[in-house]
Design an enzyme around this catalytic site. Structure first.
Site, PDB file in Angstrom:
ATOM      1  N   ASN A  94       0.786  -1.072  -0.166  1.00  0.00           N
ATOM      2  CA  ASN A  94      -0.169   0.029   0.196  1.00  0.00           C
ATOM      3  C   ASN A  94       0.994   1.288  -0.040  1.00  0.00           C
ATOM      4  O   ASN A  94       1.474   1.702   1.043  1.00  0.00           O
ATOM      5  CB  ASN A  94      -0.670   0.066   1.130  1.00  0.00           C
ATOM      6  N   LYS A 120       0.049   4.092  -0.246  1.00  0.00           N
ATOM      7  CA  LYS A 120      -0.377   5.562   0.601  1.00  0.00           C
ATOM      8  C   LYS A 120      -0.099   6.746  -0.467  1.00  0.00           C
ATOM      9  O   LYS A 120      -0.081   6.555  -1.832  1.00  0.00           O
ATOM     10  CB  LYS A 120       0.263   5.615   1.684  1.00  0.00           C
ATOM     11  N   HIS A 126      -9.319   1.317   4.901  1.00  0.00           N
ATOM     12  CA  HIS A 126      -7.896   1.603   5.667  1.00  0.00           C
ATOM     13  C   HIS A 126      -8.062   2.423   6.786  1.00  0.00           C
ATOM     14  O   HIS A 126      -8.931   3.431   6.833  1.00  0.00           O
ATOM     15  CB  HIS A 126      -7.089   2.074   4.498  1.00  0.00           C
ATOM     16  N   GLU A 175      -6.425   4.645   7.867  1.00  0.00           N
ATOM     17  CA  GLU A 175      -6.065   6.380   7.798  1.00  0.00           C
ATOM     18  C   GLU A 175      -7.495   6.975   7.082  1.00  0.00           C
ATOM     19  O   GLU A 175      -7.963   7.939   7.374  1.00  0.00           O
ATOM     20  CB  GLU A 175      -5.176   6.311   6.721  1.00  0.00           C
ATOM     21  N   GLU A 216      -5.239  -4.813  10.341  1.00  0.00           N
ATOM     22  CA  GLU A 216      -4.039  -3.819  10.548  1.00  0.00           C
ATOM     23  C   GLU A 216      -4.333  -3.040  12.039  1.00  0.00           C
ATOM     24  O   GLU A 216      -5.402  -2.169  12.348  1.00  0.00           O
ATOM     25  CB  GLU A 216      -4.086  -2.866   9.594  1.00  0.00           C
ATOM     26  N   GLY A 251       2.722   2.418  10.779  1.00  0.00           N
ATOM     27  CA  GLY A 251       3.654   3.491  10.433  1.00  0.00           C
ATOM     28  C   GLY A 251       4.413   3.964  11.769  1.00  0.00           C
ATOM     29  O   GLY A 251       5.142   4.857  11.852  1.00  0.00           O
ATOM     30  N   SER A 294       3.650  -2.025  10.355  1.00  0.00           N
ATOM     31  CA  SER A 294       5.277  -2.059  10.409  1.00  0.00           C
ATOM     32  C   SER A 294       5.837  -3.457  10.106  1.00  0.00           C
ATOM     33  O   SER A 294       6.627  -3.922  10.481  1.00  0.00           O
ATOM     34  CB  SER A 294       5.722  -1.824  11.741  1.00  0.00           C
TER      35      SER A 294
END
Ligand code: 13P
Length: 256
Positions: free
Chosen positions: A13, A15, A98, A100, A170, A176, A216
């Site tokens: 991904n 991003k 996701h 985010e 996730e 991250g 991560s």
């Protein structure tokens, strides 16, 4: 072991990273490194890079996906992209829900469900993301929360369409941050997801479902995570931007 029956899928991904020239260069460099992969290899790139990525990946085993999709067929939704648009362009996968998008763009379990249905109906494989915040884990509600997210995301999706579904676990606190879930934590929640799917459909459907871990995951920890019984692949952020690191993860999935 049921794990052997499932498709391992390593998806990058990207991003909001990479311009078109960078996209071309990264895929050109990755192609040879993952040519003998024993798992499916997917890159989910920004909308503006889809065509470049699809062209660069032609003739290779790398499949291309997007990072979001709208649920309507077409219409007055400024700034959005439909599933038909993605399919016409040659995308095969799309990341849905996701964290985010949930955190910063108002995505809810209901819109994740609608986007997943639209993606699948159009023929895309939906990589549906679920996962708890640190506070949820500290409150001891990870299993219930992830089961609920999974249930709502799959509402109205028939069993025969599950082959177009990947679920990515996730944990938000691991994204991250350099903090990875331990292999045991990742496996435990992936197994909760599988049990939830077994209850919603049946054991066979759950056994066949690809469930990824993301957060991560990198060249160093991938092998241990991917060796877990219920972890069938990875959704990789940062490490997917480096061809060598991503190739090591693909290699670990091939062996895992
Ligand atoms: P990182 O691998 O950078 O933690 O990101 C994970 C992720 O969010 C993939 O979708």
């Amino acid at each position: 072991m049921n794990k052997a029956l499932r498709k391992a899928v390593i998806a990058g991904n990207w991003k909001m990273n990479n311009t078109r020239p960078e996209t071309k260069a990264l895929i050109e460099s990755l192609k040879g490194k993952v040519a003998n992969a024993g798992c499916d290899v997917v890159l989910c790139v920004p909308f503006t890079n889809l065509e470049t990525a699809i062209n660069a990946a032609k003739g290779s085993n790398i499949k291309i996906g997007a990072q979001n999709v709208h649920f309507a067929k077409s219409g007055a939704f400024t700034g959005e992209i439909s599933a038909d648009m993605l399919v016409e362009m040659g995308a095969e996968y799309v990341v849905v829900g996701h964290s985010e998008r949930r955190q910063y763009f108002g995505e809810t379990d209901e819109t994740v469900n609608k986007r997943s249905i639209a993606a699948i109906e159009a023929g895309l494989t939906a990589i549906i993301c679920v996962g708890e915040m640190l506070e949820d884990r500290e409150n001891g509600i990870t299993d219930e929360l992830v089961a609920m997210q999974t249930k709502i995301a799959l509402k109205g999706i028939e069993k025969d369409k599950l082959q177009k579904v990947i679920i990515a676990y996730e944990p938000v606190w691991a994204i991250g941050t350099g903090k990875t879930a331990t292999a045991e934590q990742a496996n435990e929640v992936c197994s909760v997801i599988r049990k939830t799917v077994a209850k919603l459909y049946d054991e066979a459907a759950a056994d066949a479902l690809t469930i990824q871990y993301g957060g991560s995951m990198n060249a160093t920890n991938a092998a241990e995570l991917l060796a877990q019984e219920d972890v069938d692949g990875g959704l990789i952020g940062g490490a997917s931007l480096k061809a060598d690191d991503f190739a090591v993860i693909v290699d670990a999935a091939t062996k895992g």
